[in-house]
Scaffold this motif. Structure first.
Motif, mmCIF file in Angstrom:
data_model
loop_
_atom_site.group_PDB
_atom_site.id
_atom_site.type_symbol
_atom_site.label_atom_id
_atom_site.label_comp_id
_atom_site.label_asym_id
_atom_site.label_seq_id
_atom_site.Cartn_x
_atom_site.Cartn_y
_atom_site.Cartn_z
ATOM 1 N N PRO A 99 -3.564 -0.376 -10.671
ATOM 2 C CA PRO A 99 -2.830 0.360 -9.631
ATOM 3 C C PRO A 99 -3.347 1.775 -9.485
ATOM 4 O O PRO A 99 -3.815 2.387 -10.457
ATOM 5 C CB PRO A 99 -1.390 0.346 -10.162
ATOM 6 C CG PRO A 99 -1.535 0.253 -11.647
ATOM 7 C CD PRO A 99 -2.735 -0.627 -11.867
ATOM 8 N N ARG A 100 -3.261 2.302 -8.277
ATOM 9 C CA ARG A 100 -3.672 3.685 -8.025
ATOM 10 C C ARG A 100 -2.491 4.639 -8.134
ATOM 11 O O ARG A 100 -2.635 5.755 -8.611
ATOM 12 C CB ARG A 100 -4.315 3.802 -6.638
ATOM 13 C CG ARG A 100 -5.568 2.950 -6.452
ATOM 14 C CD ARG A 100 -6.164 3.127 -5.067
ATOM 15 N NE ARG A 100 -5.184 2.816 -4.014
ATOM 16 C CZ ARG A 100 -4.911 1.593 -3.583
ATOM 17 N NH1 ARG A 100 -5.542 0.555 -4.123
ATOM 18 N NH2 ARG A 100 -4.030 1.388 -2.622
ATOM 19 N N ASP A 142 2.861 5.619 -0.374
ATOM 20 C CA ASP A 142 1.553 5.112 -0.787
ATOM 21 C C ASP A 142 1.568 4.486 -2.177
ATOM 22 O O ASP A 142 0.509 4.120 -2.699
ATOM 23 C CB ASP A 142 0.506 6.225 -0.721
ATOM 24 C CG ASP A 142 0.779 7.356 -1.701
ATOM 25 O OD1 ASP A 142 1.932 7.480 -2.168
ATOM 26 O OD2 ASP A 142 -0.159 8.122 -1.993
ATOM 27 N N ASP A 144 1.422 1.792 -4.725
ATOM 28 C CA ASP A 144 0.997 0.391 -4.632
ATOM 29 C C ASP A 144 1.579 -0.464 -5.748
ATOM 30 O O ASP A 144 1.373 -1.676 -5.771
ATOM 31 C CB ASP A 144 -0.526 0.266 -4.591
ATOM 32 C CG ASP A 144 -1.217 0.893 -5.795
ATOM 33 O OD1 ASP A 144 -0.572 1.695 -6.500
ATOM 34 O OD2 ASP A 144 -2.403 0.591 -6.012
ATOM 35 N N CYS A 168 9.450 -3.744 -0.606
ATOM 36 C CA CYS A 168 8.228 -4.510 -0.364
ATOM 37 C C CYS A 168 7.544 -4.048 0.913
ATOM 38 O O CYS A 168 8.190 -3.744 1.916
ATOM 39 C CB CYS A 168 8.551 -5.999 -0.263
ATOM 40 S SG CYS A 168 9.287 -6.711 -1.742
ATOM 41 N N ARG A 169 6.220 -4.019 0.849
ATOM 42 C CA ARG A 169 5.399 -3.709 2.022
ATOM 43 C C ARG A 169 3.981 -4.173 1.737
ATOM 44 O O ARG A 169 3.596 -4.378 0.577
ATOM 45 C CB ARG A 169 5.430 -2.218 2.337
ATOM 46 C CG ARG A 169 4.891 -1.294 1.248
ATOM 47 C CD ARG A 169 4.976 0.165 1.686
ATOM 48 N NE ARG A 169 6.345 0.539 1.995
ATOM 49 C CZ ARG A 169 6.685 1.661 2.637
ATOM 50 N NH1 ARG A 169 5.741 2.501 3.022
ATOM 51 N NH2 ARG A 169 7.942 1.959 2.871
ATOM 52 N N PRO A 170 3.163 -4.371 2.768
ATOM 53 C CA PRO A 170 1.787 -4.826 2.547
ATOM 54 C C PRO A 170 1.020 -3.880 1.623
ATOM 55 O O PRO A 170 1.135 -2.655 1.734
ATOM 56 C CB PRO A 170 1.191 -4.821 3.964
ATOM 57 C CG PRO A 170 2.369 -5.000 4.865
ATOM 58 C CD PRO A 170 3.494 -4.261 4.212
ATOM 59 N N GLY A 171 0.262 -4.455 0.707
ATOM 60 C CA GLY A 171 -0.537 -3.667 -0.211
ATOM 61 C C GLY A 171 0.220 -3.143 -1.417
ATOM 62 O O GLY A 171 -0.345 -2.404 -2.222
ATOM 63 N N ARG A 172 1.470 -3.524 -1.567
ATOM 64 C CA ARG A 172 2.287 -3.035 -2.693
ATOM 65 C C ARG A 172 2.829 -4.225 -3.478
ATOM 66 O O ARG A 172 3.225 -5.239 -2.916
ATOM 67 C CB ARG A 172 3.451 -2.194 -2.182
ATOM 68 C CG ARG A 172 4.487 -1.838 -3.254
ATOM 69 C CD ARG A 172 5.700 -1.156 -2.671
ATOM 70 N NE ARG A 172 5.385 0.225 -2.268
ATOM 71 C CZ ARG A 172 6.250 1.028 -1.662
ATOM 72 N NH1 ARG A 172 7.464 0.565 -1.333
ATOM 73 N NH2 ARG A 172 5.922 2.261 -1.340
ATOM 74 N N ASP A 203 7.275 -12.278 -1.212
ATOM 75 C CA ASP A 203 5.864 -11.905 -1.305
ATOM 76 C C ASP A 203 5.734 -10.504 -1.902
ATOM 77 O O ASP A 203 6.470 -9.582 -1.539
ATOM 78 C CB ASP A 203 5.217 -11.912 0.085
ATOM 79 C CG ASP A 203 5.066 -13.317 0.646
ATOM 80 O OD1 ASP A 203 5.122 -14.273 -0.145
ATOM 81 O OD2 ASP A 203 4.917 -13.446 1.882
ATOM 82 N N GLY A 204 4.805 -10.366 -2.833
ATOM 83 C CA GLY A 204 4.551 -9.053 -3.412
ATOM 84 C C GLY A 204 5.483 -8.680 -4.544
ATOM 85 O O GLY A 204 5.456 -7.536 -5.009
#
Length: 361
Positions: A99-100, A142, A144, A168-172, A203-204
């Motif tokens: 993770p960043r 931001d 992730d 939840c959100r895309p890329g996380r 998802d995620g």
């Protein structure tokens, strides 16, 4: 309020790596650790049956059986299950996701933060204001990787599943530590695990589950996580052979059997009664309960919490200082839900400490 009793060094109590087992000393009535007495008889039988087979390496059959039991427990596919050498290993494996920017929802169990800080990732601590209701807007956009507990340790707050989905959100990826979820129930309907995401698994989302608390198996180290197969592949890439031993696999399968499910349901009902009794006694003693509890532990706040903790220890009672949890203070203490007789002993000790006059130092 001041107490002359010997207390652990404050620096020790503030150390992030300190766990409640440090307060569960021999001869002390333990309210510091949230592990249930055990293991139950059917688990002992399952473990004893495998003792003569420990000369052999753990088998694929045992592993498939344990994976299947976890999958069936939550209505998941086997490829969505990763067995763990204790739930704490699940937090260690998160480093493989590289993770960043990690957001830690606090106050919460300290282990995820400890291991994720070692990755060099940017860490944001999202400290929820008391009584610690989850607010997705507080999480950096931001981030992730987001980590939270449900119910949260040590506050015993149970976040609504819908609020967690909003993270939840895309890329996380959202990691939910559900170590005590199997002992939660809707107070009105009695429905078990009302806010768990294990069966829905959006998802995620990664759900980490422990079996050691409920079944009295902290010394065995067993747990599992649920996630999408692609995430499982990333978490398990390069993992050592035989991450769980034969006894761990046998214990995990027994805990997740139909008998284990019946045992957990009965335990959850009993703990709800014991928790209600504890809450009533705390109210009669004018001790502040910090939030409505949903787990097998209650967070309280008392003046000079460290002094109270030390004075209770002198009376043979161990409670958990929450001084090392982000967002809490030295006045916060966590007490495990115990039997009626044990609760009476704790309340008597608290009354004695809180009404005693300090002697000369």
């Amino acid at each position: 309020m001041s107490h002359p009793h010997r207390r652990p060094a404050e620096t020790e109590l503030l150390a992030p790596e300190r766990h409640g087992d440090a307060d569960a000393e021999a001869g002390v009535l333990d309210f510091a650790v949230n592990v249930q007495p055990g293991p139950p008889g059917f688990v002992r039988t399952a473990l004893a049956a495998r003792l003569d087979q420990l000369a052999a390496y753990p088998s694929r059959t045992d592993e498939r059986r344990a994976v299947g039991a976890a999958a069936a427990r939550h209505g998941r596919r086997p490829e969505e299950v990763l067995l763990l050498d204790g739930a704490a290993e699940g937090f260690e494996l998160l480093a493989r996701l590289a993770p960043r920017h990690v957001a830690l929802i606090e106050p919460s169990f300290t282990e995820p933060g400890r291991v994720l800080r070692a990755t060099g990732a940017r860490i944001s601590t999202v400290v929820l204001p008391a009584p610690w209701h989850l607010d997705a807007e507080l999480v950096p956009a931001d981030a992730d990787l987001v980590v939270l507990g449900n119910p949260t340790n040590p506050t015993s707050v149970l976040h609504p599943a819908e609020q967690i989905r909003r993270l939840c959100r895309p890329g996380r990826l959202v990691v939910v530590d559900e170590a005590f979820a199997d002992l939660t129930a809707d107070p009105v309907t009695g429905r078990r695990e009302p806010e768990s995401l294990a069966a829905a698994l959006p998802d995620g989302v990664i759900v980490i589950r422990s079996l050691t608390k409920t079944f009295g198996l902290a010394g065995l180290r067993i747990g599992y996580l649920l996630a999408a197969p692609a995430v499982i592949a990333r978490l398990s890439a390069g993992r050592r052979h035989w991450p769980l031993g034969t006894l761990a696999l046998a214990g995990l399968t027994a805990c997740l059997s139909e008998e284990g499910d019946r045992y957990t349901a009965a335990l959850a009902e009993r703990l709800a009664v014991d928790r209600g009794r504890l809450l009533a006694a705390l109210a009669e003693t004018d001790i502040e309960v910090c939030a409505p509890p949903h787990g097998p532990y209650v967070l309280i706040r008392v003046p000079d919490g460290l002094g109270v903790k030390a004075a209770l220890r002198d009376r043979g009672l161990g409670v958990r200082s929450c001084a090392n949890f982000t967002g809490l203070s030295t006045d916060h203490l966590r007490v495990a839900v115990r039997s009626e007789a044990e609760t009476a002993t704790l309340i008597a000790g608290l009354r004695d400490v809180l009404t005693s006059t300090p002697g000369p130092s």
